[in-house]
Design a protein around this motif. Structure first.
Motif, PDB file in Angstrom:
ATOM      1  N   UNK A  13      12.332   2.553  -6.827  1.00  0.00           N
ATOM      2  CA  UNK A  13      11.177   1.775  -7.268  1.00  0.00           C
ATOM      3  C   UNK A  13      10.000   2.016  -6.328  1.00  0.00           C
ATOM      4  N   UNK A  14       8.810   1.806  -6.847  1.00  0.00           N
ATOM      5  CA  UNK A  14       7.641   1.852  -5.963  1.00  0.00           C
ATOM      6  C   UNK A  14       7.696   0.612  -5.076  1.00  0.00           C
ATOM      7  N   UNK A  15       7.426   0.772  -3.809  1.00  0.00           N
ATOM      8  CA  UNK A  15       7.540  -0.337  -2.863  1.00  0.00           C
ATOM      9  C   UNK A  15       6.156  -0.780  -2.400  1.00  0.00           C
ATOM     10  N   UNK A  25       6.636   6.001   1.898  1.00  0.00           N
ATOM     11  CA  UNK A  25       6.494   4.873   2.835  1.00  0.00           C
ATOM     12  C   UNK A  25       6.967   5.263   4.235  1.00  0.00           C
ATOM     13  N   UNK A  26       8.083   6.010   4.333  1.00  0.00           N
ATOM     14  CA  UNK A  26       8.588   6.359   5.669  1.00  0.00           C
ATOM     15  C   UNK A  26       7.605   7.269   6.420  1.00  0.00           C
ATOM     16  N   UNK A  27       6.786   7.994   5.672  1.00  0.00           N
ATOM     17  CA  UNK A  27       5.802   8.875   6.315  1.00  0.00           C
ATOM     18  C   UNK A  27       4.479   8.143   6.550  1.00  0.00           C
ATOM     19  N   UNK A  28       4.016   7.395   5.556  1.00  0.00           N
ATOM     20  CA  UNK A  28       2.674   6.811   5.609  1.00  0.00           C
ATOM     21  C   UNK A  28       2.623   5.449   6.299  1.00  0.00           C
ATOM     22  N   UNK A  29       3.778   4.756   6.362  1.00  0.00           N
ATOM     23  CA  UNK A  29       3.781   3.396   6.901  1.00  0.00           C
ATOM     24  C   UNK A  29       3.680   3.364   8.423  1.00  0.00           C
ATOM     25  N   UNK A  30       3.289   2.182   8.945  1.00  0.00           N
ATOM     26  CA  UNK A  30       3.295   1.969  10.392  1.00  0.00           C
ATOM     27  C   UNK A  30       2.329   2.849  11.148  1.00  0.00           C
ATOM     28  N   UNK A  31       1.167   3.119  10.545  1.00  0.00           N
ATOM     29  CA  UNK A  31       0.148   3.926  11.242  1.00  0.00           C
ATOM     30  C   UNK A  31      -1.082   3.064  11.531  1.00  0.00           C
ATOM     31  N   UNK A  32      -1.895   3.464  12.506  1.00  0.00           N
ATOM     32  CA  UNK A  32      -3.104   2.702  12.810  1.00  0.00           C
ATOM     33  C   UNK A  32      -4.054   2.671  11.611  1.00  0.00           C
ATOM     34  N   UNK A  33      -4.909   1.639  11.564  1.00  0.00           N
ATOM     35  CA  UNK A  33      -5.889   1.514  10.471  1.00  0.00           C
ATOM     36  C   UNK A  33      -6.740   2.789  10.408  1.00  0.00           C
ATOM     37  N   UNK A  34      -7.070   3.261   9.194  1.00  0.00           N
ATOM     38  CA  UNK A  34      -7.749   4.548   9.024  1.00  0.00           C
ATOM     39  C   UNK A  34      -9.236   4.489   9.361  1.00  0.00           C
ATOM     40  N   UNK A  35      -9.532   4.365  10.636  1.00  0.00           N
ATOM     41  CA  UNK A  35     -10.924   4.358  11.088  1.00  0.00           C
ATOM     42  C   UNK A  35     -11.231   5.686  11.761  1.00  0.00           C
ATOM     43  N   UNK A  71       6.934  -2.981  17.745  1.00  0.00           N
ATOM     44  CA  UNK A  71       8.016  -3.452  16.858  1.00  0.00           C
ATOM     45  C   UNK A  71       7.464  -3.618  15.454  1.00  0.00           C
ATOM     46  N   UNK A  72       6.277  -4.209  15.378  1.00  0.00           N
ATOM     47  CA  UNK A  72       5.727  -4.565  14.057  1.00  0.00           C
ATOM     48  C   UNK A  72       5.468  -3.336  13.188  1.00  0.00           C
ATOM     49  N   UNK A  73       5.126  -2.211  13.813  1.00  0.00           N
ATOM     50  CA  UNK A  73       4.968  -0.977  13.034  1.00  0.00           C
ATOM     51  C   UNK A  73       6.260  -0.650  12.285  1.00  0.00           C
ATOM     52  N   UNK A  74       7.376  -0.791  12.976  1.00  0.00           N
ATOM     53  CA  UNK A  74       8.680  -0.489  12.382  1.00  0.00           C
ATOM     54  C   UNK A  74       9.075  -1.580  11.393  1.00  0.00           C
ATOM     55  N   UNK A  75       8.814  -2.830  11.770  1.00  0.00           N
ATOM     56  CA  UNK A  75       9.236  -3.966  10.937  1.00  0.00           C
ATOM     57  C   UNK A  75       8.564  -3.955   9.566  1.00  0.00           C
ATOM     58  N   UNK A  76       7.326  -3.488   9.539  1.00  0.00           N
ATOM     59  CA  UNK A  76       6.621  -3.410   8.258  1.00  0.00           C
ATOM     60  C   UNK A  76       7.218  -2.336   7.352  1.00  0.00           C
ATOM     61  N   UNK A 261      12.308   7.845  11.592  1.00  0.00           N
ATOM     62  CA  UNK A 261      12.277   7.455  10.176  1.00  0.00           C
ATOM     63  C   UNK A 261      11.333   8.320   9.347  1.00  0.00           C
ATOM     64  N   UNK A 262      10.412   9.001   9.978  1.00  0.00           N
ATOM     65  CA  UNK A 262       9.488   9.863   9.224  1.00  0.00           C
ATOM     66  C   UNK A 262      10.234  10.859   8.351  1.00  0.00           C
ATOM     67  N   UNK A 263      11.403  11.312   8.833  1.00  0.00           N
ATOM     68  CA  UNK A 263      12.168  12.322   8.097  1.00  0.00           C
ATOM     69  C   UNK A 263      13.396  11.736   7.401  1.00  0.00           C
TER      70      UNK A 263
END
Ligand SMILES: *Cc1c(COP(=O)(O)O)cnc(C)c1O
Length: 393
Positions: A13-15, A25-35, A71-76, A261-263
């Motif tokens: 499913x789309x998450x 999600x495993x690649x794009x998640x937990x990254x700094x805000x796109x500034x 931690x929060x990067x991973x938790x999200x 987790x990226x891979x």
């Protein structure tokens, strides 16, 4: 084999609100805000405390035992993978997460768990029971009637599926619905399947736990755990337990887990395909008595696994012919496979589980647990075939 394990993303499913699929999600998640000029990768925040004055607010980070941005990067990311509405909770180890969840069994309450649960979970439950805090009922988790019957006097249902190391498959939708009807809190250890392959919260579980040490981190270089729930009150209790018991991860370990987790999707796809191939070949091997792998059409757990999982996992249990000494000799003859405990890393590991005295006696003495890694499957097979062929049948 169905096509399902070959293409995880087609069925997933789309998450999350942005509709991204788990392998994205495993690649794009937990990254700094796109500034502009923002780092692409997350930082490791090393601090034991946070600035603050005046009346403390609930949202304050306050202190390093309560929260940490790394931690929060991973938790999200973990929450999105498990389709949870709230961030996951990261712990110092899988067993620390399990201890936190088992603290939810009320004083004098009853815990129902599979007799072939992870050894540490069984030992932890036995310790709580020996100290008179809870009572524990162990069940054959593949026997749905037996588990449901045990639920009548239960407070918490602990599930693991597929089980370690017997690879029994629990009927998760039926058991989780039965627990819900009876007001029994249900927790699933989802370490073996990974959230790419099985999402227990969607099937009705209250809490999911992971040994992040295994597939999620994936490189056998970090010990870490997690608990995931969509229930805010439950999450609050777990978080408080984590803070008070100090079972918190180091920021570097959290960062390593996210890096691993990226891979995850690539690793899991590859190792599942290899596990399926090796299980098929092992079944035909003259020095093999029995193979357990839910992906084999003749496996007792096959139909259930096909119905509730998007693949069959990367662990294979094999009982070679020959006695303990012969099987140990075969293990020692392996050159590529590493004899070691643990599982879920890029490198293939093998272990005769009964070498541990704590392992349940119902696990065959000569059973080998294979954690299939991401090496070339022909190299893995050649090594196994050669080592097994040395067994005097
Ligand atoms: C390894 C493992 C655990 C324990 O996790 P640690 O990170 O070693 O504390 C729990 N459950 C399962 C299924 C495991 O394989």
């Amino acid at each position: 084999m169905t096509a399902r394990s070959e293409d995880l993303s087609a069925h997933a499913p789309a998450h999350g609100s942005d509709g991204l699929r788990p392998d994205t999600v495993v690649v794009a998640g937990g990254r700094p805000a796109p500034e502009h000029d923002a780092p692409v990768g997350p930082s490791i925040v090393l601090t034991s405390t946070y600035r603050g004055s005046g009346e403390p607010r609930d949202s304050d980070r306050a202190y390093g035992r309560f929260s940490n941005p790394t931690w929060e990067d991973v938790e999200g990311v973990l929450a999105r993978l498990e389709c949870a509405r709230l961030p996951a909770l990261l712990y110092a180890s899988g067993l620390a997460a399990i201890a936190s969840v088992l603290s939810l069994v009320p004083a004098g309450g009853r815990l129902v768990m599979p007799r072939h649960s992870y050894q540490g979970s069984l030992q932890l439950a036995a310790d709580l029971e020996a100290r008179g805090l809870i009572s524990v009922v162990t069940v054959d988790v593949a026997d749905t009637d037996e588990v449901v019957a045990a639920l009548d006097a239960a407070d918490v249902l602990w599930l693991e599926s597929p089980t370690n190391p017997m690879l029994e498959v629990a009927d998760l939708p039926v058991l989780l619905a039965a627990a819900r009807e009876r007001g029994v809190l249900a927790c699933v250890d989802n370490t073996f399947a990974t959230p790419l392959v099985q999402r227990p919260l969607e099937l009705g579980a209250d809490v999911v736990v992971h040994s992040v040490t295994k597939y999620l981190a994936g490189h056998s270089d970090v010990v870490l755990g997690a608990a995931v729930t969509s229930d805010a009150a439950l999450r609050g209790r777990l978080q408080q337990h984590r803070s008070l018991h100090g079972a918190v991860p180091g920021p570097f370990e959290a960062w390593l887990a996210l890096r691993g987790m990226r891979t995850l999707a690539l690793r899991v796809e590859r190792s599942m395909a290899s596990a399926a191939e090796l299980a098929r070949r092992l079944q035909e091997h003259p020095a093999v008595r029995e193979v357990r792998y839910p992906g084999l059409p003749g496996d007792p757990g096959h139909a259930r696994a096909a119905a509730q999982m998007d693949g069959f996992g990367s662990i294979v249990a094999v009982v070679p012919s020959g006695d303990v000494a012969a099987v140990e000799a075969a293990v020692d003859a392996l050159r590529l496979w590493t004899p070691a405990t643990s599982l879920g890393g890029v490198e293939s590991l093998v272990e005769r589980r009964r070498r541990h005295h704590e392992e349940p006696r119902t696990v065959p003495e000569t059973l080998l647990r294979l954690s299939v890694g991401i090496e070339n499957v022909e190299d893995l097979w050649a090594d196994l075939d050669r080592a097994l062929s040395g067994i005097d049948r």
